[in-house]
Design a protein around this motif. Structure first.
Motif, PDB file in Angstrom:
ATOM      1  N   MET A  56      41.885  38.755  36.968  1.00 21.06           N
ATOM      2  CA  MET A  56      41.104  37.996  37.917  1.00 21.06           C
ATOM      3  C   MET A  56      39.786  38.726  38.134  1.00 21.06           C
ATOM      4  O   MET A  56      39.754  39.914  38.412  1.00 21.06           O
ATOM      5  CB  MET A  56      41.894  37.886  39.234  1.00 21.06           C
ATOM      6  CG  MET A  56      41.240  37.008  40.246  1.00 21.06           C
ATOM      7  SD  MET A  56      42.159  36.898  41.786  1.00 21.06           S
ATOM      8  CE  MET A  56      43.188  35.502  41.480  1.00 21.06           C
ATOM      9  N   LYS A  57      38.727  37.999  38.004  1.00 20.51           N
ATOM     10  CA  LYS A  57      37.410  38.598  38.197  1.00 20.51           C
ATOM     11  C   LYS A  57      37.149  38.793  39.679  1.00 20.51           C
ATOM     12  O   LYS A  57      37.774  38.169  40.538  1.00 20.51           O
ATOM     13  CB  LYS A  57      36.338  37.707  37.589  1.00 20.51           C
ATOM     14  CG  LYS A  57      36.443  37.580  36.083  1.00 20.51           C
ATOM     15  CD  LYS A  57      35.342  36.713  35.554  1.00 20.51           C
ATOM     16  CE  LYS A  57      35.498  36.535  34.049  1.00 20.51           C
ATOM     17  NZ  LYS A  57      34.472  35.662  33.502  1.00 20.51           N
ATOM     18  N   SER A  58      36.184  39.634  39.970  1.00 21.24           N
ATOM     19  CA  SER A  58      35.911  39.954  41.371  1.00 21.24           C
ATOM     20  C   SER A  58      35.390  38.743  42.143  1.00 21.24           C
ATOM     21  O   SER A  58      35.738  38.557  43.310  1.00 21.24           O
ATOM     22  CB  SER A  58      34.930  41.113  41.471  1.00 21.24           C
ATOM     23  OG  SER A  58      33.693  40.769  40.880  1.00 21.24           O
ATOM     24  N   ASP A  59      34.568  37.908  41.513  1.00 17.95           N
ATOM     25  CA  ASP A  59      34.057  36.735  42.225  1.00 17.95           C
ATOM     26  C   ASP A  59      35.168  35.730  42.515  1.00 17.95           C
ATOM     27  O   ASP A  59      35.194  35.093  43.565  1.00 17.95           O
ATOM     28  CB  ASP A  59      32.914  36.077  41.461  1.00 17.95           C
ATOM     29  CG  ASP A  59      33.304  35.627  40.069  1.00 17.95           C
ATOM     30  OD1 ASP A  59      34.228  36.216  39.494  1.00 17.95           O
ATOM     31  OD2 ASP A  59      32.663  34.680  39.566  1.00 17.95           O
ATOM     32  N   GLU A  60      36.143  35.616  41.608  1.00 18.97           N
ATOM     33  CA  GLU A  60      37.288  34.747  41.851  1.00 18.97           C
ATOM     34  C   GLU A  60      38.140  35.284  42.998  1.00 18.97           C
ATOM     35  O   GLU A  60      38.629  34.524  43.826  1.00 18.97           O
ATOM     36  CB  GLU A  60      38.147  34.622  40.593  1.00 18.97           C
ATOM     37  CG  GLU A  60      37.476  33.876  39.465  1.00 18.97           C
ATOM     38  CD  GLU A  60      38.326  33.885  38.205  1.00 18.97           C
ATOM     39  OE1 GLU A  60      39.438  34.458  38.227  1.00 18.97           O
ATOM     40  OE2 GLU A  60      37.860  33.339  37.196  1.00 18.97           O
ATOM     41  N   TYR A  61      38.281  36.586  43.021  1.00 15.69           N
ATOM     42  CA  TYR A  61      39.074  37.215  44.083  1.00 15.69           C
ATOM     43  C   TYR A  61      38.411  37.017  45.443  1.00 15.69           C
ATOM     44  O   TYR A  61      39.080  36.691  46.428  1.00 15.69           O
ATOM     45  CB  TYR A  61      39.270  38.705  43.777  1.00 15.69           C
ATOM     46  CG  TYR A  61      40.173  39.396  44.747  1.00 15.69           C
ATOM     47  CD1 TYR A  61      41.521  39.073  44.824  1.00 15.69           C
ATOM     48  CD2 TYR A  61      39.687  40.375  45.599  1.00 15.69           C
ATOM     49  CE1 TYR A  61      42.359  39.705  45.722  1.00 15.69           C
ATOM     50  CE2 TYR A  61      40.509  41.010  46.502  1.00 15.69           C
ATOM     51  CZ  TYR A  61      41.851  40.674  46.549  1.00 15.69           C
ATOM     52  OH  TYR A  61      42.666  41.299  47.442  1.00 15.69           O
ATOM     53  N   VAL A  62      37.109  37.188  45.503  1.00 12.21           N
ATOM     54  CA  VAL A  62      36.380  36.981  46.757  1.00 12.21           C
ATOM     55  C   VAL A  62      36.503  35.528  47.195  1.00 12.21           C
ATOM     56  O   VAL A  62      36.699  35.236  48.379  1.00 12.21           O
ATOM     57  CB  VAL A  62      34.898  37.403  46.609  1.00 12.21           C
ATOM     58  CG1 VAL A  62      34.088  36.975  47.809  1.00 12.21           C
ATOM     59  CG2 VAL A  62      34.785  38.899  46.387  1.00 12.21           C
ATOM     60  N   ARG A  63      36.420  34.591  46.267  1.00  7.45           N
ATOM     61  CA  ARG A  63      36.569  33.175  46.583  1.00  7.45           C
ATOM     62  C   ARG A  63      37.968  32.901  47.130  1.00  7.45           C
ATOM     63  O   ARG A  63      38.134  32.179  48.120  1.00  7.45           O
ATOM     64  CB  ARG A  63      36.307  32.322  45.353  1.00  7.45           C
ATOM     65  CG  ARG A  63      36.330  30.832  45.673  1.00  7.45           C
ATOM     66  CD  ARG A  63      36.097  29.929  44.471  1.00  7.45           C
ATOM     67  NE  ARG A  63      34.934  30.344  43.702  1.00  7.45           N
ATOM     68  CZ  ARG A  63      34.913  30.419  42.367  1.00  7.45           C
ATOM     69  NH1 ARG A  63      35.985  30.100  41.670  1.00  7.45           N
ATOM     70  NH2 ARG A  63      33.828  30.806  41.732  1.00  7.45           N
TER      71      ARG A  63
END
Length: 65
Positions: A1-8
């Motif tokens: 999981m990419k960081s932007d997906e995790y933040v979302r």
């Protein structure tokens, strides 16, 4: 999981949490607590139940005599 997906994902979870009414969140927490096994079983598993059954069997044998 990419960081932007995790933040979302975290943002969506937080918004969903904040949108639910306080009473509903409290009710859900109480239901979860009610479904949990007793603390002694969480910490020690089945050992306390086994000891309790063993002591009960010894007491019943002593009462028969």
């Amino acid at each position: 999981m990419k960081s932007d997906e995790y933040v979302r994902f975290l943002t969506e979870q937080f918004v969903r949490y904040m949108e639910t009414p306080r009473e509903e969140r409290k009710k859900a927490r109480m239901e979860q607590k009610a479904q949990r096994p007793p603390l002694r079983n969480q910490l020690f598993g089945q050992i306390p139940d086994a000891i309790e059954n063993y002591v009960a069997s010894i007491r019943s044998k002593l009462k028969k005599h």
